[in-house]
Scaffold this motif. Structure first.
Motif, short mmCIF file in Angstrom:
data_model
loop_
_atom_site.label_atom_id
_atom_site.label_comp_id
_atom_site.label_asym_id
_atom_site.label_seq_id
_atom_site.Cartn_x
_atom_site.Cartn_y
_atom_site.Cartn_z
N ARG A 181 0.83 -1.20 0.00
CA ARG A 181 0.00 0.00 0.00
C ARG A 181 0.87 1.26 0.00
O ARG A 181 0.58 2.20 -0.70
CB ARG A 181 -0.96 -0.05 1.20
CG ARG A 181 -1.76 1.19 1.44
CD ARG A 181 -3.02 1.22 0.62
NE ARG A 181 -3.81 2.39 0.98
CZ ARG A 181 -4.62 2.99 0.16
NH1 ARG A 181 -4.80 2.54 -1.05
NH2 ARG A 181 -5.30 4.04 0.53
N GLN A 215 -8.23 -0.42 -5.37
CA GLN A 215 -8.61 0.55 -4.33
C GLN A 215 -9.26 1.75 -5.02
O GLN A 215 -8.67 2.34 -5.93
CB GLN A 215 -7.39 0.98 -3.53
CG GLN A 215 -6.76 -0.16 -2.77
CD GLN A 215 -5.43 0.22 -2.15
OE1 GLN A 215 -4.93 1.33 -2.32
NE2 GLN A 215 -4.85 -0.71 -1.42
N THR A 239 -4.59 -3.32 -7.19
CA THR A 239 -5.02 -3.11 -5.80
C THR A 239 -6.53 -2.94 -5.72
O THR A 239 -7.11 -3.17 -4.67
CB THR A 239 -4.35 -1.86 -5.19
OG1 THR A 239 -4.83 -0.69 -5.86
CG2 THR A 239 -2.84 -1.96 -5.24
#
Length: 139
Positions: free
Chosen positions: A1, A44, A42
């Protein structure tokens, strides 16, 4: 991250990586594209929005339009799949994926439609799957 945040929080870094994607050296372009594959994977929301707002889809359209490198195109298909999957999780109550319009406006859907008919199954099958799964040809 932390690595993803470091890249996506600095527009200049994203810009440099995009320049490498679009450069003349194919191997450097592949490696730079892998950066975006890893970021998009990811899934995200904030990261995907940052990529889309940074102009990544214009880079994708350029590669799909001008490159004949199947490896790079297959990497962009992975990126697009992750963007659309992220959008699916953001769907509004009307079932609308917010990234579909961005792909259409960037001209990417037309390229995916064309890829459905290319002889390389590793490109045509995922392009066709994306068009069907996300109903990209519907208005």
């Amino acid at each position: 991250r932390a690595q993803v945040e470091a890249l996506t929080n600095h527009a200049k870094i994203l810009s440099v990586v995009k320049e490498k994607v679009l450069g003349d050296d194919r191997e450097v372009g592949r490696q730079a594209t892998w950066v975006f594959v890893n970021i998009a994977s990811t899934r995200q929301e904030d990261v995907i929005w940052t990529l889309v707002k940074s102009g990544l889809l214009a880079s994708c359209e350029y590669v799909l339009r001008l490159r004949d490198d199947e490896k790079i195109i297959s990497l962009w298909i992975l990126i697009l799949r992750d963007i659309l999957n992220t959008g699916k999780s953001l769907e509004m109550s009307d079932g609308y994926n917010p990234f579909i319009l961005a792909l259409k406006e960037a001209g990417i859907v037309a390229h995916l439609e064309a890829l459905q008919h290319c002889p390389e199954a590793e490109l045509s099958a995922p392009a066709s799957d994306m068009i069907k799964k996300y109903r990209l040809l519907e208005d």
